[in-house]
Design a protein around this motif. Structure first.
Motif, mmCIF file in Angstrom:
data_model
loop_
_atom_site.group_PDB
_atom_site.id
_atom_site.type_symbol
_atom_site.label_atom_id
_atom_site.label_comp_id
_atom_site.label_asym_id
_atom_site.label_seq_id
_atom_site.Cartn_x
_atom_site.Cartn_y
_atom_site.Cartn_z
ATOM 1 N N ALA A 112 0.827 -1.204 0.000
ATOM 2 C CA ALA A 112 0.000 0.000 0.000
ATOM 3 C C ALA A 112 0.863 1.255 0.000
ATOM 4 O O ALA A 112 0.542 2.251 -0.666
ATOM 5 N N PRO A 135 2.905 1.203 -4.055
ATOM 6 C CA PRO A 135 2.103 0.449 -5.026
ATOM 7 C C PRO A 135 2.879 0.184 -6.317
ATOM 8 O O PRO A 135 3.659 1.021 -6.766
ATOM 9 N N ASP A 163 -2.562 -2.802 3.494
ATOM 10 C CA ASP A 163 -2.024 -3.589 2.378
ATOM 11 C C ASP A 163 -3.097 -4.499 1.795
ATOM 12 O O ASP A 163 -3.270 -4.588 0.569
ATOM 13 N N ALA A 181 -5.680 -2.688 -0.169
ATOM 14 C CA ALA A 181 -5.167 -2.208 -1.455
ATOM 15 C C ALA A 181 -4.883 -3.339 -2.434
ATOM 16 O O ALA A 181 -4.465 -3.084 -3.572
#
Length: 489
Positions: free
Chosen positions: A384, A387, A450, A453
């Protein structure tokens, strides 16, 4: 008389001397007819075990001799003691006393009347000719062997139990000496996910025998953690090579053919190498001076190396003359019997071709004996906070499609490690435990970010590869859940 048609022809011949009417008509003898029965039983029994029958020792394939671990059954050799099971050991045919005695321990010989052992629940007979089998009885999915030490030194004098699952180690409930040798062995094939961050160490000392080739047990690798979880009576070997494409991994395993051409169509006598000018699949890709791939060409032992980007070939020590290698010759890797082990396979992070993956994975699965293999899924890179391959990106979709294909092709032999580390179904503590549960951890706010995402959480992942906790969680799940459910431990 090497074939059953010959035996029937002999038993029901027209004249006392076959083909000579002057010797008078022949009346079939019952003893000659009865003698055909045991030969048929032996041959059909060998076929049931998946072992090819041959009439005599001379009929066994000798040019070239098959790979180590290949089994056969001789049933009509002029030397009576040759009529038994055979196996290739160290490049030569030898009597397979382990299989012969295991079958003898499971089915006979029959003892005197009244000495029959207790019948198992499914009706399998106790061994009336062996005191230990009479005491225990044999039934269900059990088999009693009392064969002492097998040629490989394993003590088989115990009751072996096998799972009734489809992926049980030996579906016939009969363990040969070769299979017993590999029962507690794991080998990994793959890319950097298996290789870990350390260089390959302990290269093979005799590359022409390729005895399990090499192993690496560097801290943090999934295979090292798997060895810790399984225990000291297990052996784990690592054939992971960082950044290696899937086709090269499959080629090293011997799952796809390797055809090559060398300079001058000849390999010099021992001590001198030749360049490989063309090769269908390079098993040492990328170049690595520590890796040796041993094998044979037309039955002659050779090895391949690639220290600096040019694949080279040389003969085994003691080869006093050049070896002719016609263009496009088939090179057969020496896998040293690793196909009998539990094979952990991790492919395709370095190649997103779904059709190639299906072909290569199917070939690799077929190479493994007894169905003892597991394919590990693929993952997307990033976190996250950093990315890289978020949901919807090209690589994320490619990884998803590869995992879906694995799940479709190998529903009982696929481990989706990304879903496991994220806590996605079925690894969400409903059907199976999550990595957090296996490790006794609670997700942090960073981990939850995380996961939200679309990434593997930081506690298990550095954005490119699993870290120690991630490798350990996967190894513990494989050893304590996956392997157990498959009946492999």
């Amino acid at each position: 008389m090497g074939t059953f048609s010959d035996k029937f022809g002999e038993a029901w011949r027209d004249y006392n001397t076959d083909g000579v009417p002057a010797t008078g008509p022949y009346e079939p003898e019952k003893s000659v007819i009865r003698a055909i029965g045991p030969a048929l039983d032996t041959s059909f029994g060998a076929l049931t075990l998946g072992v090819t029958p041959y009439a005599t020792v001379a009929d066994l394939p000798h040019s070239p001799v098959p790979s180590d671990g290949t089994q056969a059954r001789v049933f009509d050799d002029p030397t009576p003691t040759n009529n038994t099971f055979w196996i290739v050991l160290d490049g030569a045919w030898a009597i397979d006393t382990g299989l012969a005695n295991s079958i003898r321990g499971a089915t006979g010989p029959t003892g005197p009347t009244g000495a029959t052992g207790a019948t198992g629940a499914t009706g399998a007979k106790g061994d009336t000719g062996d005191a230990s089998a009479r005491d225990a009885g044999v039934g269900g999915n059990e088999i009693m062997t009392d064969v002492g030490l097998a040629p490989n030194g394993l003590d088989l004098r115990k009751l072996e139990r096998f799972s009734a699952r489809r992926n049980a180690f030996i579906a016939t409930d009969i363990m040969t000496a070769t299979q017993a040798k590999w029962k507690n062995v794991v080998v990994g094939w793959g890319h950097s996910g298996l290789a870990g961050t350390s260089a390959i160490n302990n290269p093979i000392t005799d590359p022409y025998i390729s005895e399990r080739m090499f192993n690496t047990l560097a801290q943090g690798q999934i295979l090292n953690q798997l060895l810790v979880s399984l225990g000291n009576d297990w052996e784990v070997y690592n054939h992971g090579i960082s950044t290696q494409p899937a086709a090269s991994i499959a080629a090293r395993m011997g799952a796809i053919p390797i055809r090559l051409t060398v300079t001058g169509n000849s390999v010099p006598a021992s001590g001198t190498t030749a360049n490989v000018t063309a090769i269908s699949v390079n098993p040492i890709n990328p170049a690595n001076g520590q890796i040796v791939v041993s094998g044979t060409i037309n039955g002659s032992k050779v090895r391949l190396t690639n220290p600096s980007g040019t694949v080279r070939i040389e003969q085994a020590p003691g080869a006093g003359s050049a070896l002719a290698v016609p263009a496009g010759s088939l090179f057969i890797p020496a896998t040293a019997g690793l196909e009998n082990a539990i094979n952990v396979i991790w492919l395709d992070r370095n190649g997103n071709d779904i059709n190639a993956m299906r072909y290569l994975a199917g070939r690799m699965a077929a190479k493994v004996r007894g169905g003892r293999y597991v394919f590990l899924g693929d993952w997307n890179i990033g976190l996250a906070a950093a990315p890289s391959e978020p949901p919807g990106s090209g690589n994320y979709i490619a990884m998803d499609n590869i995992n879906i294909a694995y799940r479709q092709m190998f529903p009982l032999n696929f481990f989706d490690f990304r879903a496991f580390l994220r806590g996605d179904y079925p690894y969400n503590d409903t059907v199976q435990p999550s990595a957090f549960t296996v490790m006794g951890l609670t997700p942090t706010s960073t981990d939850n970010a995380d996961i939200a995402a679309g990434y593997i959480p930081t506690v298990f992942f550095d954005g490119g590869h699993p870290i120690d906790a991630g490798y350990t969680a996967c190894a513990r799940f494989l050893a304590n859940y996956f392997f157990v459910e498959q009946g492999w431990v």
